[in-house]
Design a protein around this motif. Structure first.
Motif, PDB file in Angstrom:
ATOM      1  N   PHE A 135     -29.271 114.441 -33.465  1.00  0.00           N
ATOM      2  CA  PHE A 135     -28.600 113.863 -34.549  1.00  0.00           C
ATOM      3  C   PHE A 135     -30.898 113.717 -35.428  1.00  0.00           C
ATOM      4  O   PHE A 135     -31.019 113.282 -34.629  1.00  0.00           O
ATOM      5  N   THR A 136     -31.187 114.877 -36.115  1.00  0.00           N
ATOM      6  CA  THR A 136     -32.137 114.240 -36.972  1.00  0.00           C
ATOM      7  C   THR A 136     -31.836 113.820 -38.508  1.00  0.00           C
ATOM      8  O   THR A 136     -31.213 114.454 -39.720  1.00  0.00           O
ATOM      9  N   PHE A 137     -32.495 113.086 -38.827  1.00  0.00           N
ATOM     10  CA  PHE A 137     -32.440 111.710 -39.723  1.00  0.00           C
ATOM     11  C   PHE A 137     -33.317 112.165 -41.541  1.00  0.00           C
ATOM     12  O   PHE A 137     -34.548 111.816 -40.575  1.00  0.00           O
ATOM     13  N   PRO A 138     -33.379 112.136 -42.393  1.00  0.00           N
ATOM     14  CA  PRO A 138     -34.011 112.122 -43.366  1.00  0.00           C
ATOM     15  C   PRO A 138     -34.306 110.825 -43.824  1.00  0.00           C
ATOM     16  O   PRO A 138     -34.274 109.823 -42.925  1.00  0.00           O
ATOM     17  N   PRO A 139     -35.340 110.650 -44.457  1.00  0.00           N
ATOM     18  CA  PRO A 139     -36.325 109.426 -44.310  1.00  0.00           C
ATOM     19  C   PRO A 139     -35.640 108.262 -45.393  1.00  0.00           C
ATOM     20  O   PRO A 139     -34.440 108.815 -45.910  1.00  0.00           O
ATOM     21  N   SER A 140     -35.405 107.140 -44.744  1.00  0.00           N
ATOM     22  CA  SER A 140     -33.926 106.917 -46.154  1.00  0.00           C
ATOM     23  C   SER A 140     -34.251 106.426 -46.735  1.00  0.00           C
ATOM     24  O   SER A 140     -35.272 106.564 -47.980  1.00  0.00           O
ATOM     25  N   ALA A 141     -33.844 106.369 -48.381  1.00  0.00           N
ATOM     26  CA  ALA A 141     -33.437 105.771 -49.719  1.00  0.00           C
ATOM     27  C   ALA A 141     -35.036 105.253 -49.587  1.00  0.00           C
ATOM     28  O   ALA A 141     -35.399 105.568 -50.535  1.00  0.00           O
TER      29      ALA A 141
ATOM     30  N   GLY B 144     -40.306 106.238 -47.807  1.00  0.00           N
ATOM     31  CA  GLY B 144     -40.947 106.697 -46.083  1.00  0.00           C
ATOM     32  C   GLY B 144     -39.993 106.842 -44.368  1.00  0.00           C
ATOM     33  O   GLY B 144     -40.086 107.536 -43.965  1.00  0.00           O
ATOM     34  N   GLN B 145     -40.014 105.269 -44.738  1.00  0.00           N
ATOM     35  CA  GLN B 145     -39.172 105.207 -43.148  1.00  0.00           C
ATOM     36  C   GLN B 145     -37.157 105.189 -43.145  1.00  0.00           C
ATOM     37  O   GLN B 145     -37.118 105.394 -43.917  1.00  0.00           O
ATOM     38  N   SER B 146     -37.386 105.637 -41.342  1.00  0.00           N
ATOM     39  CA  SER B 146     -36.293 105.883 -41.697  1.00  0.00           C
ATOM     40  C   SER B 146     -34.964 104.457 -41.185  1.00  0.00           C
ATOM     41  O   SER B 146     -35.206 103.170 -41.336  1.00  0.00           O
ATOM     42  N   GLY B 147     -34.173 104.989 -41.749  1.00  0.00           N
ATOM     43  CA  GLY B 147     -33.037 103.675 -41.791  1.00  0.00           C
ATOM     44  C   GLY B 147     -32.451 102.986 -40.500  1.00  0.00           C
ATOM     45  O   GLY B 147     -33.623 102.696 -39.799  1.00  0.00           O
ATOM     46  N   GLN B 148     -31.329 102.896 -40.742  1.00  0.00           N
ATOM     47  CA  GLN B 148     -30.742 102.384 -39.299  1.00  0.00           C
ATOM     48  C   GLN B 148     -29.552 103.371 -39.798  1.00  0.00           C
ATOM     49  O   GLN B 148     -28.691 102.870 -39.982  1.00  0.00           O
TER      50      GLN B 148
ATOM     51  N   ARG C 142     -29.073 108.248 -26.643  1.00  0.00           N
ATOM     52  CA  ARG C 142     -30.602 108.693 -26.882  1.00  0.00           C
ATOM     53  C   ARG C 142     -31.597 108.651 -27.644  1.00  0.00           C
ATOM     54  O   ARG C 142     -30.899 109.935 -28.284  1.00  0.00           O
ATOM     55  N   GLY C 143     -32.292 107.920 -27.440  1.00  0.00           N
ATOM     56  CA  GLY C 143     -33.906 108.104 -28.509  1.00  0.00           C
ATOM     57  C   GLY C 143     -33.717 107.528 -29.809  1.00  0.00           C
ATOM     58  O   GLY C 143     -34.964 107.563 -30.198  1.00  0.00           O
ATOM     59  N   ALA C 144     -33.190 106.482 -30.110  1.00  0.00           N
ATOM     60  CA  ALA C 144     -33.616 105.316 -30.298  1.00  0.00           C
ATOM     61  C   ALA C 144     -33.254 103.852 -29.969  1.00  0.00           C
ATOM     62  O   ALA C 144     -32.079 104.161 -29.240  1.00  0.00           O
ATOM     63  N   ASP C 145     -33.528 102.915 -29.994  1.00  0.00           N
ATOM     64  CA  ASP C 145     -32.790 101.485 -29.277  1.00  0.00           C
ATOM     65  C   ASP C 145     -31.576 100.763 -30.213  1.00  0.00           C
ATOM     66  O   ASP C 145     -31.567 101.543 -31.480  1.00  0.00           O
ATOM     67  N   ILE C 146     -30.874 100.768 -29.145  1.00  0.00           N
ATOM     68  CA  ILE C 146     -29.773 100.223 -30.346  1.00  0.00           C
ATOM     69  C   ILE C 146     -29.593  98.694 -31.063  1.00  0.00           C
ATOM     70  O   ILE C 146     -30.302  98.135 -30.391  1.00  0.00           O
ATOM     71  N   LEU C 147     -28.946  98.707 -32.373  1.00  0.00           N
ATOM     72  CA  LEU C 147     -29.032  97.711 -33.426  1.00  0.00           C
ATOM     73  C   LEU C 147     -27.812  96.728 -32.589  1.00  0.00           C
ATOM     74  O   LEU C 147     -28.310  95.233 -32.272  1.00  0.00           O
ATOM     75  N   ASP C 148     -26.871  97.659 -32.809  1.00  0.00           N
ATOM     76  CA  ASP C 148     -25.538  96.507 -32.494  1.00  0.00           C
ATOM     77  C   ASP C 148     -24.504  97.801 -32.011  1.00  0.00           C
ATOM     78  O   ASP C 148     -25.088  98.698 -32.628  1.00  0.00           O
ATOM     79  N   SER C 149     -22.707  97.329 -32.449  1.00  0.00           N
ATOM     80  CA  SER C 149     -21.792  98.533 -32.177  1.00  0.00           C
ATOM     81  C   SER C 149     -20.737  97.907 -32.063  1.00  0.00           C
ATOM     82  O   SER C 149     -20.958  96.576 -32.111  1.00  0.00           O
ATOM     83  N   GLY C 150     -19.713  98.492 -32.662  1.00  0.00           N
ATOM     84  CA  GLY C 150     -18.403  98.015 -32.625  1.00  0.00           C
ATOM     85  C   GLY C 150     -17.242  98.923 -32.553  1.00  0.00           C
ATOM     86  O   GLY C 150     -17.866 100.130 -32.318  1.00  0.00           O
TER      87      GLY C 150
ATOM     88  N   GLY D   3     -36.489 103.961 -36.706  1.00  0.00           N
ATOM     89  CA  GLY D   3     -37.266 105.487 -35.436  1.00  0.00           C
ATOM     90  C   GLY D   3     -36.958 106.305 -36.540  1.00  0.00           C
ATOM     91  O   GLY D   3     -35.904 107.413 -36.824  1.00  0.00           O
ATOM     92  N   ALA D   4     -38.466 107.019 -36.258  1.00  0.00           N
ATOM     93  CA  ALA D   4     -38.035 108.435 -36.827  1.00  0.00           C
ATOM     94  C   ALA D   4     -38.036 109.522 -36.205  1.00  0.00           C
ATOM     95  O   ALA D   4     -37.473 110.628 -36.857  1.00  0.00           O
ATOM     96  N   GLY D   5     -37.545 109.631 -34.737  1.00  0.00           N
ATOM     97  CA  GLY D   5     -36.743 110.654 -34.307  1.00  0.00           C
ATOM     98  C   GLY D   5     -35.816 110.767 -34.067  1.00  0.00           C
ATOM     99  O   GLY D   5     -34.951 110.045 -34.435  1.00  0.00           O
TER     100      GLY D   5
END
Ligand SMILES: *[C@@H]1O[C@H](CO)[C@@H](O)[C@H](O)[C@H]1NC(C)=O
Ligand SMILES: *[C@@H]1O[C@H](CO)[C@@H](O)[C@H](O)[C@H]1NC(C)=O
Ligand SMILES: *[C@@H]1O[C@H](CO)[C@@H](O)[C@H](O)[C@H]1NC(C)=O
Ligand SMILES: *[C@@H]1O[C@H](CO)[C@@H](O)[C@H](O)[C@H]1NC(C)=O
Ligand SMILES: *[C@@H]1O[C@H](CO)[C@@H](O)[C@H](O)[C@H]1NC(C)=O
Ligand SMILES: *[C@@H]1O[C@H](CO)[C@@H](O)[C@H](O)[C@H]1NC(C)=O
Ligand SMILES: *[C@@H]1O[C@H](CO)[C@@H](O)[C@H](O)[C@H]1NC(C)=O
Ligand SMILES: *[C@@H]1O[C@H](CO)[C@@H](O)[C@H](O)[C@H]1NC(C)=O
Length: 810
Positions: free
Chosen positions: A159-165, A168-172, A225-233, A269-271
């Motif tokens: 999954f490749t995410f677009p820049p967040s609203a 510039g930066q990607s979201g969460q 894989r590809g980004a650090d985990i923020l949280d889960s549930g 994370g941008a990746g």
């Protein structure tokens, strides 16, 4: 570089020799999107040949049996198991993933979880869809790009995410995984757990098969894989919590199972984020093992390259000349071939129902569809796989008690007509498939179909065996106190049981069981008991069709019933013709079309229909008036049955007409009906190859290939069979065979046997623009149980009757 070698290479390239050898790649002609709308119901996603993992974007279309559709509907998720081309309910599509770039305000409760409501975020432009053998990609209107590929049991999504609203930066990003399936069949007590440290999601749920009885339990294991985990549930209904990591959920009393599942959220994370999901019928631990073993590195390129190469290897044995031919024909051909290897699915090692060292294949969906074209096609191009499928069918008989007619998701599917696995086994047997098949058990299995009536013949064996044995047909409104099933289809069941018995008699003959051979040969004539001489067929407006003598329903006391011969034809849009209790006496087809289903005794049928000329005009009428339905399997053999009335040229004409009208490589429509697990694709491929099998017999009916030549290499013997059209016309005005040679010797028979492929023979056909007398003498006609009579005065037929050679051993 040595200059003489250099010049030699230049010469080879300039003459096209090297180029032709090294650049022809059948995969460039495969379009997996053909049949992804307009009722084709194909699986358009990523899979290996016969793979269990089948990853694709699922839509909320009412025609999403294969998961993805390109018909303006919205994506509801990305799931990893599917069937292809089926009718019935949508199959599988379990444990879908769905990605969001962000949840508004960083609040997980502002992401949308339930399948139905998140469809709103699943819009896509069909121009973003890229489907190739082994990979599938799509970009949602949200800007999220999803690509997927698979190994045998594991799917890898990128999954490749677009820049967040907020610039510039990607979201969460949040990726959820849902405890549901395409047809909302989840039962009570599904469970899911997310590991907060690793983000691994595991879960289990019970689901229902899409066209059968019973239920099945499926497990999964997902890693990211590809980004650090923020949280889960987990989520339940439309609410989510990061405080809870495990969930056991009820189906609830409403039809729609309660939405529920788990999610993982990632730090900015941008990746791209990779999601690796494996499923297993055994356990979540087994699913995780598959994942770790088959895709240890999360290397998308490596996995997709391997998948592409697996497909290339499967297509390699079939090479046709593309010269002069409209590329759309080549696309129809290779795309059809591609679809023959999506299902049946290889679940070897994944069968929790019994333990065995035999292979286990599933998604025989259904054999009523597959026996005519798909399995015979694979017997030519992938006999090793068919051998494994036959072993699996026989092993299913050993452990379940019966050969299936239909089987999906570890369960019994519904039988549509006869016990047509008998045809599948006979076809493989007469074509010499071996490779560890226990033919002793195989023969016992088909004999059980003929002799023992199951208590519930909904899903195996045959019904009405007492009547079959006493009155010699399946009566309409039969009295049957031994076994139970839907008391319809008496005509089509009679015709199919008769052919099933013929197939058993052929096996008996070759196994030296003379008593059985004669017994089943005798009952294979039971079809004649439902032929009502003199019966007319009128159009709805009262006009005569001009033909007399049709199969009819018959009561047990031998009195005739009545069914309009046009009922359930392609032109009849109002009758009930499937497995409904109010269904007709023919299954998904008319008496007109079923009236040709006597694959073993065309000679006698021709006589009943008034001789070869009357047979020819009846068969031509069936097709010319669109009574035949090329979008469904009973029509397949009828396209080529002119061969039996000494008019092989008319088979070629009919074949061209149907391929051109019914099979357009226009995506995503392009199929005349459900692909039925590749049955339709195999029909197109065999028709275009010019050798159509009369399944269950060692017979291929010859028509000119749609290409200048075709080379088919047997993966078992390594020999290459060639069919060459001399005087080939890519505009297809010259489709009539004038003369032929087989291995250089004049050949006048209108058929060949399987040794053509295994021994790698060469058939050269000389084409012309008018019918000739090639293949028209009685000695040239394909084998038939009865003898050909009344051919005097037929075109080019010189002998009046003649007991045919053929039926070696019967
Ligand atoms: C699919 O989802 C969209 C968006 O929510 C909706 O408008 C449409 O009606 C749905 N289609 C079906 C067949 O449910
Ligand atoms: C589901 O789980 C509940 C609670 O553990 C239990 O009472 C119930 O019997 C289970 N139902 C099924 C069908 O297993
Ligand atoms: C992934 O696989 C490809 C193809 O096999 C290889 O070229 C590449 O180096 C691999 N990438 C990584 C990061 O290992
Ligand atoms: C088929 O085989 C012949 C003979 O080996 C060869 O000349 C021809 O190029 C082959 N055709 C294709 C399409 O590979
Ligand atoms: C090739 O076939 C396609 C689809 O049937 C058709 O639209 C196109 O006109 C054909 N092209 C030529 C050059 O005949
Ligand atoms: C089926 O799968 C098993 C286990 O994954 C494998 O060993 C076997 O070669 C496969 N059979 C075929 C015909 O692809
Ligand atoms: C009746 O219908 C048939 C089939 O559509 C047609 O061929 C025939 O011309 C019609 N007859 C009349 C009198 O309208
Ligand atoms: C045979 O059975 C059918 C259906 O029950 C009945 O309508 C018919 O009258 C019976 N015929 C005779 C000759 O008894």
């Amino acid at each position: 570089m040595d200059m003489s070698l250099f010049f030699a290479l230049c010469w080879l390239v300039s003459t096209g020799k090297l180029l032709a050898q090294h650049t022809f790649d059948p995969l460039t002609y495969v379009d997996p999107l053909i049949g992804s709308s307009n009722g084709g119901n194909v699986f358009a996603g990523a899979t290996l040949p016969y793979g269990m993992a089948k990853a694709v974007a699922d839509t909320n279309s009412s025609s999403n049996q294969g998961g993805f559709t390109m018909d303006g509907s919205q994506v509801t998720g990305f799931s990893m198991m599917h069937d292809s081309g089926t009718g019935g309910n949508p199959s599988l599509g379990n444990f879908a993933l769905f990605p969001y770039t962000d949840c508004a305000g960083g609040d997980v409760n502002r992401c949308v979880f339930p399948k139905r409501s998140r469809a709103e975020f699943g819009g896509f432009d069909s121009n973003t869809v890229v489907a190739k053998p082994g990979t599938f990609g799509i970009t949602l209107d949200s800007g999220i790009q999803a690509k997927m590929t698979t190994t045998q049991h594991v799917s890898l999504f990128k999954f490749t995410f677009p820049p967040s609203a907020d610039g510039g930066q990607s979201g969460q990003p949040l990726i959820l995984q849902d405890l549901t399936d395409l047809s909302d069949s989840r039962q009570d007590n599904a469970s899911v757990t997310v590991d907060p440290k690793t983000g691994r999601i595991t879960g289990t749920a019970r689901f229902l098969p899409s066209f059968g009885t019973g239920s099945f339990v499926l497990h999964f294991c997902t890693d990211f894989r590809g980004a650090d985990i923020l949280d889960s549930g987990v989520f339940v209904n439309s609410r989510a919590s990061t405080a809870v990591k495990t969930l056991a959920i009820s189906r609830s009393i409403n039809g729609y199972p309660l939405p529920g599942g788990a999610f993982v959220r990632f730090r900015s994370g941008a990746g791209p984020i990779l999601a690796r999901t494996a499923t297993s019928f055994i356990s979540t631990a087994r699913a995780c093992q598959h994942a770790e073993k088959e895709i240890p590195e999360f290397n998308f390129t490596a996995v997709s390259d391997a998948a592409t190469e697996a497909w290339r290897a499967k297509m390699r044995p079939i090479r046709v000349s593309t010269q002069g031919v409209n590329a759309s024909m080549v696309t129809t051909f290779y795309s059809g071939i591609y679809r023959t290897m999506i299902s049946p699915q290889n679940y070897t090692g994944e069968n929790p129902l019994w333990s065995s060292s035999e292979p286990y294949f599933d998604s025989f969906y259904c054999i009523w569809d597959l026996f005519r074209s798909q399995l015979p096609f694979l017997t030519i191009t992938d006999p090793t796989a068919v051998t494994a499928m036959i072993r699996s069918l026989i092993d299913t008989y050993r452990h379940v008690g019966w050969l299936p007619d239909c089987r999906m998701s570890l369960n019994k599917g519904f039988t549509q007509g006869g016990s047509n696995a008998d045809v599948v086994l006979a076809d493989a047997y007469v074509k010499g498939l071996n490779g560890g098949i226990n033919w002793h058990d195989g023969y016992a299995a088909v004999v059980k179909d003929a002799e023992v009536e199951p208590y519930d013949w909904c899903c195996e064996g045959r019904g009405g065996l007492d009547s079959w044995k006493s009155v010699g047909y399946i009566p309409v409104q039969d009295f049957d106190h031994k076994g139970f099933g839907t008391m319809t289809r008496s005509i089509s069941r009679t015709l199919e049981y008769a052919y099933n018995d013929f197939c058993i008699s052929q096996m008996a003959a070759r196994l030296g069981k003379t008593h059985d051979q004669h017994k089943y040969r005798e009952s294979s004539g039971n079809w004649q008991n439902l032929f009502k001489d003199g019966l007319n067929s009128l159009w709805w407006n009262g006009t005569e069709t001009g033909f007399q003598g049709f199969f009819q329903p018959r009561f047990r006391n031998k009195t005739w019933g009545y069914q309009d011969p046009l009922k359930c034809s392609n032109l009849d849009k109002s009758s009930v013709c499937a497995l409904e209790t109010s269904g007709a006496e023919t299954f998904e087809s008319s008496i007109w079309e079923y009236g040709f289903f006597v694959p073993h005794d065309q000679a006698t049928l021709i006589t009943l229909y008034g001789g070869p000329a009357a047979f020819t005009s009846r068969l031509a009428y069936l097709h010319a008036h669109n009574i035949a339905h090329i979008g469904n399997e009973p029509s397949f053999l009828t396209v080529f049955q002119h061969h039996y009335a000494a008019r092989p040229g008319l088979s070629a004409v009919q074949s061209h007409r149907h391929i051109r009208a019914g099979f357009q490589p226009t995506r995503p429509g392009g199929l005349p009906g459900n692909d039925d697990s590749g049955a339709m694709g195999a029909f197109a491929a065999l028709a275009m190859l010019g050798l159509f099998p009369n399944a269950g017999q060692d017979v291929y009916l010859i028509t000119p290939p749609f290409f200048a030549h075709a080379n088919i290499t047997s993966p078992v013997t390594g020999r290459t069979a060639r069919i060459v059209n001399a005087n080939f016309d890519p505009a297809y005005r010259r489709v009539y065979i004038q003369s032929a040679t087989l291995n250089g010797r004049a050949y006048t028979k209108s058929w060949v046997d399987h040794s053509f492929f295994t021994e790698g023979k060469e058939l050269v056909l000389v084409l012309g623009s008018a019918e000739s007398d090639w293949g028209t003498r009685v000695d040239d006609l394909p084998p038939s149980l009865g003898s050909y009579g009344g051919f005097e005065g037929g075109r080019g037929v010189t002998k009046r009757t003649g007991e045919l050679e053929g039926w070696r051993g019967v």
